[in-house]
Motif scaffolding. Structure first.
Motif, PDB file in Angstrom:
ATOM      1  N   UNK A 110      13.602   9.928 -18.924  1.00  0.00           N
ATOM      2  CA  UNK A 110      15.020   9.560 -19.044  1.00  0.00           C
ATOM      3  C   UNK A 110      15.210   8.513 -20.139  1.00  0.00           C
ATOM      4  N   UNK A 111      14.324   7.527 -20.177  1.00  0.00           N
ATOM      5  CA  UNK A 111      14.423   6.492 -21.216  1.00  0.00           C
ATOM      6  C   UNK A 111      14.241   7.099 -22.605  1.00  0.00           C
ATOM      7  N   UNK A 112      13.290   8.015 -22.721  1.00  0.00           N
ATOM      8  CA  UNK A 112      13.064   8.663 -24.013  1.00  0.00           C
ATOM      9  C   UNK A 112      14.264   9.516 -24.400  1.00  0.00           C
ATOM     10  N   UNK A 113      14.857  10.190 -23.431  1.00  0.00           N
ATOM     11  CA  UNK A 113      16.067  10.975 -23.707  1.00  0.00           C
ATOM     12  C   UNK A 113      17.202  10.097 -24.204  1.00  0.00           C
ATOM     13  N   UNK A 114      17.362   8.954 -23.577  1.00  0.00           N
ATOM     14  CA  UNK A 114      18.421   8.038 -23.999  1.00  0.00           C
ATOM     15  C   UNK A 114      18.200   7.593 -25.445  1.00  0.00           C
ATOM     16  N   UNK A 115      16.947   7.319 -25.801  1.00  0.00           N
ATOM     17  CA  UNK A 115      16.637   6.926 -27.173  1.00  0.00           C
ATOM     18  C   UNK A 115      16.998   8.041 -28.154  1.00  0.00           C
ATOM     19  N   UNK A 116      16.665   9.269 -27.794  1.00  0.00           N
ATOM     20  CA  UNK A 116      16.958  10.404 -28.677  1.00  0.00           C
ATOM     21  C   UNK A 116      18.468  10.594 -28.816  1.00  0.00           C
ATOM     22  N   UNK A 117      19.197  10.423 -27.728  1.00  0.00           N
ATOM     23  CA  UNK A 117      20.650  10.577 -27.780  1.00  0.00           C
ATOM     24  C   UNK A 117      21.262   9.513 -28.681  1.00  0.00           C
ATOM     25  N   UNK A 118      20.783   8.289 -28.558  1.00  0.00           N
ATOM     26  CA  UNK A 118      21.323   7.195 -29.362  1.00  0.00           C
ATOM     27  C   UNK A 118      21.028   7.375 -30.840  1.00  0.00           C
ATOM     28  N   UNK A 119      19.892   8.016 -31.154  1.00  0.00           N
ATOM     29  CA  UNK A 119      19.536   8.249 -32.550  1.00  0.00           C
ATOM     30  C   UNK A 119      20.143   9.547 -33.092  1.00  0.00           C
ATOM     31  N   UNK A 120      20.784  10.318 -32.207  1.00  0.00           N
ATOM     32  CA  UNK A 120      21.407  11.563 -32.628  1.00  0.00           C
ATOM     33  C   UNK A 120      20.451  12.723 -32.790  1.00  0.00           C
ATOM     34  N   UNK A 121      19.246  12.594 -32.261  1.00  0.00           N
ATOM     35  CA  UNK A 121      18.251  13.666 -32.358  1.00  0.00           C
ATOM     36  C   UNK A 121      18.418  14.602 -31.166  1.00  0.00           C
ATOM     37  N   UNK A 122      19.317  15.558 -31.280  1.00  0.00           N
ATOM     38  CA  UNK A 122      19.603  16.449 -30.170  1.00  0.00           C
ATOM     39  C   UNK A 122      18.481  17.447 -29.919  1.00  0.00           C
ATOM     40  N   UNK A 123      17.699  17.761 -30.953  1.00  0.00           N
ATOM     41  CA  UNK A 123      16.564  18.656 -30.743  1.00  0.00           C
ATOM     42  C   UNK A 123      15.523  17.966 -29.859  1.00  0.00           C
ATOM     43  N   UNK A 124      15.245  16.703 -30.143  1.00  0.00           N
ATOM     44  CA  UNK A 124      14.325  15.950 -29.307  1.00  0.00           C
ATOM     45  C   UNK A 124      14.874  15.745 -27.904  1.00  0.00           C
ATOM     46  N   UNK A 125      16.179  15.526 -27.812  1.00  0.00           N
ATOM     47  CA  UNK A 125      16.832  15.347 -26.519  1.00  0.00           C
ATOM     48  C   UNK A 125      16.673  16.609 -25.678  1.00  0.00           C
ATOM     49  N   UNK A 126      16.905  17.770 -26.288  1.00  0.00           N
ATOM     50  CA  UNK A 126      16.795  19.036 -25.566  1.00  0.00           C
ATOM     51  C   UNK A 126      15.356  19.285 -25.115  1.00  0.00           C
ATOM     52  N   UNK A 127      14.398  18.925 -25.959  1.00  0.00           N
ATOM     53  CA  UNK A 127      12.987  19.106 -25.589  1.00  0.00           C
ATOM     54  C   UNK A 127      12.641  18.257 -24.365  1.00  0.00           C
ATOM     55  N   UNK A 128      13.149  17.033 -24.322  1.00  0.00           N
ATOM     56  CA  UNK A 128      12.896  16.158 -23.178  1.00  0.00           C
ATOM     57  C   UNK A 128      13.653  16.619 -21.932  1.00  0.00           C
ATOM     58  N   UNK A 129      14.802  17.265 -22.135  1.00  0.00           N
ATOM     59  CA  UNK A 129      15.534  17.838 -21.013  1.00  0.00           C
ATOM     60  C   UNK A 129      14.677  18.889 -20.318  1.00  0.00           C
ATOM     61  N   UNK A 130      14.051  19.756 -21.108  1.00  0.00           N
ATOM     62  CA  UNK A 130      13.157  20.762 -20.535  1.00  0.00           C
ATOM     63  C   UNK A 130      11.956  20.098 -19.864  1.00  0.00           C
ATOM     64  N   UNK A 131      11.441  19.025 -20.469  1.00  0.00           N
ATOM     65  CA  UNK A 131      10.280  18.337 -19.908  1.00  0.00           C
ATOM     66  C   UNK A 131      10.602  17.714 -18.551  1.00  0.00           C
ATOM     67  N   UNK A 132      11.823  17.225 -18.383  1.00  0.00           N
ATOM     68  CA  UNK A 132      12.243  16.636 -17.104  1.00  0.00           C
ATOM     69  C   UNK A 132      12.138  17.683 -15.996  1.00  0.00           C
ATOM     70  N   UNK A 133      12.666  18.867 -16.251  1.00  0.00           N
ATOM     71  CA  UNK A 133      12.641  19.919 -15.230  1.00  0.00           C
ATOM     72  C   UNK A 133      11.221  20.440 -15.014  1.00  0.00           C
ATOM     73  N   UNK A 134      10.448  20.546 -16.094  1.00  0.00           N
ATOM     74  CA  UNK A 134       9.066  21.000 -15.961  1.00  0.00           C
ATOM     75  C   UNK A 134       8.263  20.036 -15.096  1.00  0.00           C
TER      76      UNK A 134
END
Length: 230
Positions: A110-134
């Motif tokens: 979640x913390x890493x996702x927040x960092x990606x969102x703040x930096x505007x890296x939506x590709x990284x955000x989406x990858x971490x979204x999948x990792x959360x569910x995995x």
């Protein structure tokens, strides 16, 4: 030129590019261009495209062309029923007796996702979204089930990618992930299941709007009678 070994990595890279909408629905895929881009021969590329066709991500027209498949909203809705039920059950099981290390891993993601969102890296955000569910499936020791869900969720994943283009979606995902993680940590199975079902419903509920805004990305049967969204 990109270089990838033939087989699994090539398939996964093309799959990821399609699911992220880097290769959007309806895009024509040139085998010559892809062979040059990846530095591969026609055989591994053909095999990768056939696997993508099996997953419903490309349409291969013999002796003609290969297209990225359109998003099928009806199929997404049907798989959502399965995915929502399964992931809610996973969350409830984990909340009954949270495995060691799960809470820390979820908070890290979640913390890493927040960092990606703040930096505007939506590709990284989406990858971490999948990792959360995995991570949830892995800690529940249901990795094989996760593979089935992952394979069948291609239309949902692209619908979510479209939804993620809207700024408020990233904030909502973070809010949902925190709520799910908190319910599991607090050993509240019913709350964990309810939060998961709510989390997974957002993009499906927005489906008609997205179909109306970007009709070229969707199959005709994604629209209701007379071409209107259902």
């Amino acid at each position: 030129m990109l270089t990838h070994p033939a087989g699994h990595d090539l398939f996964e890279d093309l799959r990821a590019r399609i699911l992220s909408l880097e290769m959007p629905p309806g895009m024509a895929l040139s085998r010559a261009d892809l062979s040059a881009r990846y530095g591969i021969s026609s055989t591994p590329l053909r095999d990768a495209l056939l696997r993508l066709q099996d997953e419903g991500l490309v349409d291969i027209q013999p002796q003609s062309r290969t297209l990225v498949s359109l998003i099928d909203l009806d199929q997404a809705r049907q798989i959502h029923v399965l995915r929502s039920a399964v992931e809610a059950e996973v969350a409830m099981r984990l909340a009954q007796d949270p495995p060691a290390g799960l809470g820390e891993e979820l908070q890290h993601l979640i913390a890493a996702q927040q960092d990606e969102a703040q930096s505007g890296n939506m590709k990284g955000f989406a990858r971490l979204d999948l990792a959360f569910h995995e991570a949830l499936f892995r800690h529940a020791r249901l990795q094989a089930v996760h593979q089935v869900i992952r394979r069948e969720s291609v239309h949902i994943d692209r619908l979510r990618a479209l939804h993620l283009m809207q700024q408020e979606k990233a904030r909502q995902i973070l809010t949902d992930h925190r709520a799910i993680a908190a319910a599991i940590a607090d050993r509240l199975p019913d709350a964990a299941g309810a939060q998961m079902r709510r989390h997974l419903s957002q993009s499906i509920l927005l489906g008609p709007q997205l179909t109306s805004e970007m009709p070229a990305y969707f199959t005709k049967r994604s629209a209701g009678p007379e071409g209107s969204a259902p």
